[in-house]
Motif scaffolding. Structure first.
Motif, PDB file in Angstrom:
ATOM      1  N   ILE A   1       0.832  -1.211   0.000  1.00 56.90           N
ATOM      2  CA  ILE A   1       0.000   0.000   0.000  1.00 56.90           C
ATOM      3  C   ILE A   1       0.864   1.257   0.000  1.00 56.90           C
ATOM      4  O   ILE A   1       0.576   2.215  -0.709  1.00 56.90           O
TER       5      ILE A   1
ATOM      6  N   ASN B   1      -7.612   7.596   0.355  1.00 57.87           N
ATOM      7  CA  ASN B   1      -7.783   6.217   0.809  1.00 57.87           C
ATOM      8  C   ASN B   1      -7.182   5.267  -0.219  1.00 57.87           C
ATOM      9  O   ASN B   1      -7.276   5.504  -1.423  1.00 57.87           O
TER      10      ASN B   1
ATOM     11  N   ALA C   1      -7.081  -3.049  -6.338  1.00 60.09           N
ATOM     12  CA  ALA C   1      -7.228  -2.061  -5.272  1.00 60.09           C
ATOM     13  C   ALA C   1      -8.077  -0.894  -5.741  1.00 60.09           C
ATOM     14  O   ALA C   1      -8.305  -0.696  -6.930  1.00 60.09           O
TER      15      ALA C   1
ATOM     16  N   ASN D   1      -4.238  -9.315  -2.982  1.00 60.73           N
ATOM     17  CA  ASN D   1      -3.758  -7.941  -3.101  1.00 60.73           C
ATOM     18  C   ASN D   1      -3.420  -7.598  -4.549  1.00 60.73           C
ATOM     19  O   ASN D   1      -2.452  -6.890  -4.819  1.00 60.73           O
TER      20      ASN D   1
ATOM     21  N   LYS E   1      -7.093   0.910  -0.632  1.00 54.37           N
ATOM     22  CA  LYS E   1      -7.424  -0.379  -0.032  1.00 54.37           C
ATOM     23  C   LYS E   1      -7.418  -1.472  -1.086  1.00 54.37           C
ATOM     24  O   LYS E   1      -7.783  -1.252  -2.238  1.00 54.37           O
TER      25      LYS E   1
END
Length: 84
Positions: free
Chosen positions: A14, A29, A40, A37, A31
Motif C-alpha cells: 500500500i 484512501n 485495489a 492484493n 485499499k
C-alpha cells in the motif's frame, strides 16, 4: 467519482502504491479488494486528480508489475472482450 480501480498489483505494498499515486494529487484512501492484493481502490480528494493519475499511470510499471488504472470503484471489463 473520485476513485480509481487498479489491477495488477501482486506483491505491491500500500505504501508503494500510495507514493506513486500521490504524485498526481491528494490520496484520501487506498485499499486492496481481494485476498491476493492484486486489485485495489485508490481514492483522491478531487476528480481531476484521479483523471490525471489514470492518464499518467495506466499501463505503467509499479514494482516491476504492469498496472491497469480506470476511473471507478471497480474494474470494468473491456467492452471489446467478453466478461469472465
Amino acid at each position: 467519482m473520485r476513485g480509481l480501480a487498479v489491477k495488477g498489483l501482486e506483491r505491491v505494498k500500500i505504501a508503494d502504491m500510495a507514493a506513486a499515486f500521490e504524485k498526481h494529487g491528494t490520496v484520501t484512501n487506498v485499499k486492496f479488494m481481494d485476498d491476493r492484493n492484486a486489485d485495489a481502490i485508490v481514492e483522491f480528494q478531487r476528480i481531476g486528480e484521479a483523471a490525471e493519475a489514470v492518464s499518467h499511470l495506466h499501463g505503467t510499471k509499479l514494482k516491476n508489475r504492469t498496472i491497469e488504472v480506470q476511473l471507478g470503484d471497480r474494474f470494468m471489463p473491456n467492452p471489446r472482450q467478453p466478461a469472465a
